[in-house]
Design an enzyme around this catalytic site. Structure first.
Site, PDB file in Angstrom:
ATOM      1  CE  LYS A  49      -3.924  -2.319   0.501  1.00  0.00           C
ATOM      2  NZ  LYS A  49      -3.479  -3.731   0.544  1.00  0.00           N
TER       3      LYS A  49
HETATM    4  C1  LIG Z   1      -4.057  -4.887   0.086  1.00  0.00           C
HETATM    5  C2  LIG Z   1      -3.216  -6.092   0.044  1.00  0.00           C
HETATM    6  C3  LIG Z   1      -3.448  -7.108  -0.908  1.00  0.00           C
HETATM    7  C4  LIG Z   1      -4.597  -7.048  -1.895  1.00  0.00           C
HETATM    8  O1  LIG Z   1      -4.433  -6.047  -2.858  1.00  0.00           O
HETATM    9  P1  LIG Z   1      -5.692  -5.519  -3.688  1.00  0.00           P
HETATM   10  O2  LIG Z   1      -5.176  -4.366  -4.453  1.00  0.00           O
HETATM   11  O3  LIG Z   1      -6.716  -5.104  -2.658  1.00  0.00           O
HETATM   12  O4  LIG Z   1      -6.176  -6.644  -4.512  1.00  0.00           O
HETATM   13  C5  LIG Z   1      -2.590  -8.199  -0.922  1.00  0.00           C
HETATM   14  N1  LIG Z   1      -1.580  -8.299  -0.030  1.00  0.00           N
HETATM   15  C6  LIG Z   1      -1.349  -7.363   0.899  1.00  0.00           C
HETATM   16  C7  LIG Z   1      -0.242  -7.563   1.860  1.00  0.00           C
HETATM   17  C8  LIG Z   1      -2.148  -6.231   0.967  1.00  0.00           C
HETATM   18  O5  LIG Z   1      -1.891  -5.292   1.896  1.00  0.00           O
END
Ligand SMILES: *Cc1c(COP(=O)(O)O)cnc(C)c1O
Length: 496
Positions: free
Chosen positions: A114
């Site tokens: 993120k």
């Molecule tokens: C948010 C997240 C995901 C999923 O990603 P999306 O964009 O919501 O599909 C996978 N792994 C981790 C560690 C995340 O923080």
């Protein structure tokens, strides 16, 4: 000059707006997501881009989609986002292990992917506010399955002209994720646990967003909402960058030839990360298969199998909590595109999803999904993957990445496809220490997550990241928990 890219709602709200306004608004007034009117092609060759730094690749990609930002504005945002907050100059390094390339997207401030978008979103948003002469304070409203919340808090803490409110499922995040959020500093931050799951949090936030009465009331008080969730186009665009970057690094290092296609595997929840890969492909990155990896909440796997999206099922808590999602918001953008950029069709499906919990796409739309491959991994498969790869190669991955790795192994077994493959590695193993230690057969229920982090560090030879060591003894600053029905009240309290 490239053609300007304008944004409109997937559900057909009239009018097109420039990128900066779409970023400010987050979600369209009709509840739809903003989508670009066309997807521009990269201007420079991938060979040329392979000589650029991460920051320069970011500019090369983002200028094509955020066309109303000036060069100076974009470069300002990029240079402030992708700096020493990341623990490596490469920003998103590739690590080769067990026959695949792991694109490590967790070298930012909160050790999950993120950070790739949320370290730049506050700059994109405050720049947008300035450009559009916005006088209101911007209130970022965010639902999190664990990682978005902390990354958004870190990005927006003490940013002038903004406040941020984060809702997380009280019983649905890892202890380290929770500790990261509830210790967040900054007078403009607010963290609230809800009695409910992530989908409840996300639905509640969307409801608050699209309430016109509330918007009016807040405007009178000098506030307006925006979103840091991946429904915001300002999250999605920065995520396209690292797919261009990854491809061009493979090219630079001679691991692939010019125009050689690669496969990409993405551990998926809200469908934002993999949608970014889809956009990268449409901008000209040679990607053959987009492999969508789910955990036991395999609603997307079933969708790719059958063409029916059906959220009517039990919500399972897994050891990859950031993927525990039954309503993948960003899938709506893909639905809109494969319907031929058809907002009426999209609105119809989304109406069905909200009233009956399901919808089924047409065969014609399904025929446009052949680039996608859906797979899922059980908990046992996920844990076995962590242990196998670690024992075999010494490479350690977190539970989310392991879901992707496991799905990739099954994909290769099933298809024999030997295409060079990039696996999105979305979190540091230290963010999910207990699950990772359990997977290695070294779990210990009598120890807390920080003690386990010490042991994980000893076992793996990897230093405990600053993001974990710094919260170990930090003071808890947020302890509000509300029922999922009381989210709006909690927002008003904080703003009062
Ligand atoms: C948010 C997240 C995901 C999923 O990603 P999306 O964009 O919501 O599909 C996978 N792994 C981790 C560690 C995340 O923080």
């Amino acid at each position: 000059m490239a053609k300007e890219v304008l944004y409109s709602s997937t559900r057909g709200a009239k009018g097109q707006i420039p990128a900066s306004l779409a970023i400010l608004k987050g979600l369209a007034p009709d509840g739809g997501l903003y989508v670009p009117d066309h997807i521009p092609a990269l201007e420079k060759s991938l060979r040329e881009i392979s000589q650029m730094s991460y920051q320069d690749v970011a500019y090369e990609v983002m200028k094509l989609l955020l066309t109303d930002y000036t060069e100076e504005e974009l470069k300002y945002c990029i240079s402030h986002a992708y700096d020493s907050k990341f623990d490596t100059e490469e920003i998103a390094p590739l690590a080769e292990a067990d026959g695949a390339f792991y694109l490590e997207l967790y070298h930012g401030a909160t050790i999950a992917f993120k950070d790739m978008a949320l370290s730049i979103l506050p700059y994109l948003m405050t720049t947008a506010a300035k450009k559009n002469d916005v006088k209101n304070e911007i209130v970022i409203l965010t639902a999190t399955s664990g990682d978005t919340g902390k990354a958004a808090l870190a990005g927006f803490a003490d940013v002038p002209g903004t406040r941020i409110i984060v809702f997380y499922p009280k019983h649905g995040v890892s202890p380290i994720q929770e500790q990261q959020m509830v210790t967040q500093k900054g007078d403009n931050t607010c963290v609230i646990g809800i009695e409910g799951n992530f989908d409840d949090a996300q639905t509640g936030v969307k409801k608050i967003f699209t309430d016109p009465e509330l918007a009016k009331e807040l405007d009178a008080k000098g506030f307006q909402f925006s979103s840091a969730n991946s429904i915001n186009i300002g999250r999605l665009v920065p995520q396209i960058v690292y797919y261009v970057y990854a491809y061009t690094r493979l090219l630079k290092e001679g691991r692939i030839a010019d125009n050689e296609a690669i496969n990409v595997v993405v551990p998926t929840g809200n469908f934002g990360n993999i949608l970014a890969a889809y956009y990268a492909k449409n901008m000209g990155v040679p990607i053959a298969k987009l492999i969508c990896a789910s955990n036991s909440n395999k609603v997307l796997f079933d969708f790719f199998q059958t063409g029916e999206y059906d959220r009517n099922r039990d919500f399972v808590l897994t050891s990859s909590p950031s993927m525990d999602i039954l309503i993948s918001s960003n899938l709506e953008r893909l639905i809109y595109h494969i319907a031929g950029d058809n907002a009426a069709k999209d609105a119809e499906y989304m109406g069905q999803l909200s009233s009956t919990g399901k919808y089924e796409i047409t065969d014609e739309m399904r025929s446009k999904l052949t680039d996608f491959f859906g797979g899922f991994a059980t908990e046992e498969e996920t844990w076995a993957t962590i242990k196998n790869v670690f024992d075999k190669t010494g490479y350690l991955m977190d539970t989310h990445t392991a879901v992707a790795s496991s799905v990739y192994n099954k994909y290769v077994e099933e298809t024999g496809d030997k295409t060079v493959t990039v696996i999105a590695s979305t979190a540091s193993p230290f963010k999910f220490t207990r699950s990772v230690m359990n997977a290695l057969g070294k779990g210990d229920d009598s120890k807390d997550d920080f003690a386990l982090a010490d042991e994980l560090s000893a076992v793996s030879g990897v230093e405990i990241p600053e993001a974990v060591s710094s919260i170990r003894t930090a003071k808890i600053r947020h302890n509000t928990v509300v029922d999922k029905a009381d989210m709006q009240k909690a927002v008003m309290n904080f703003l009062a």
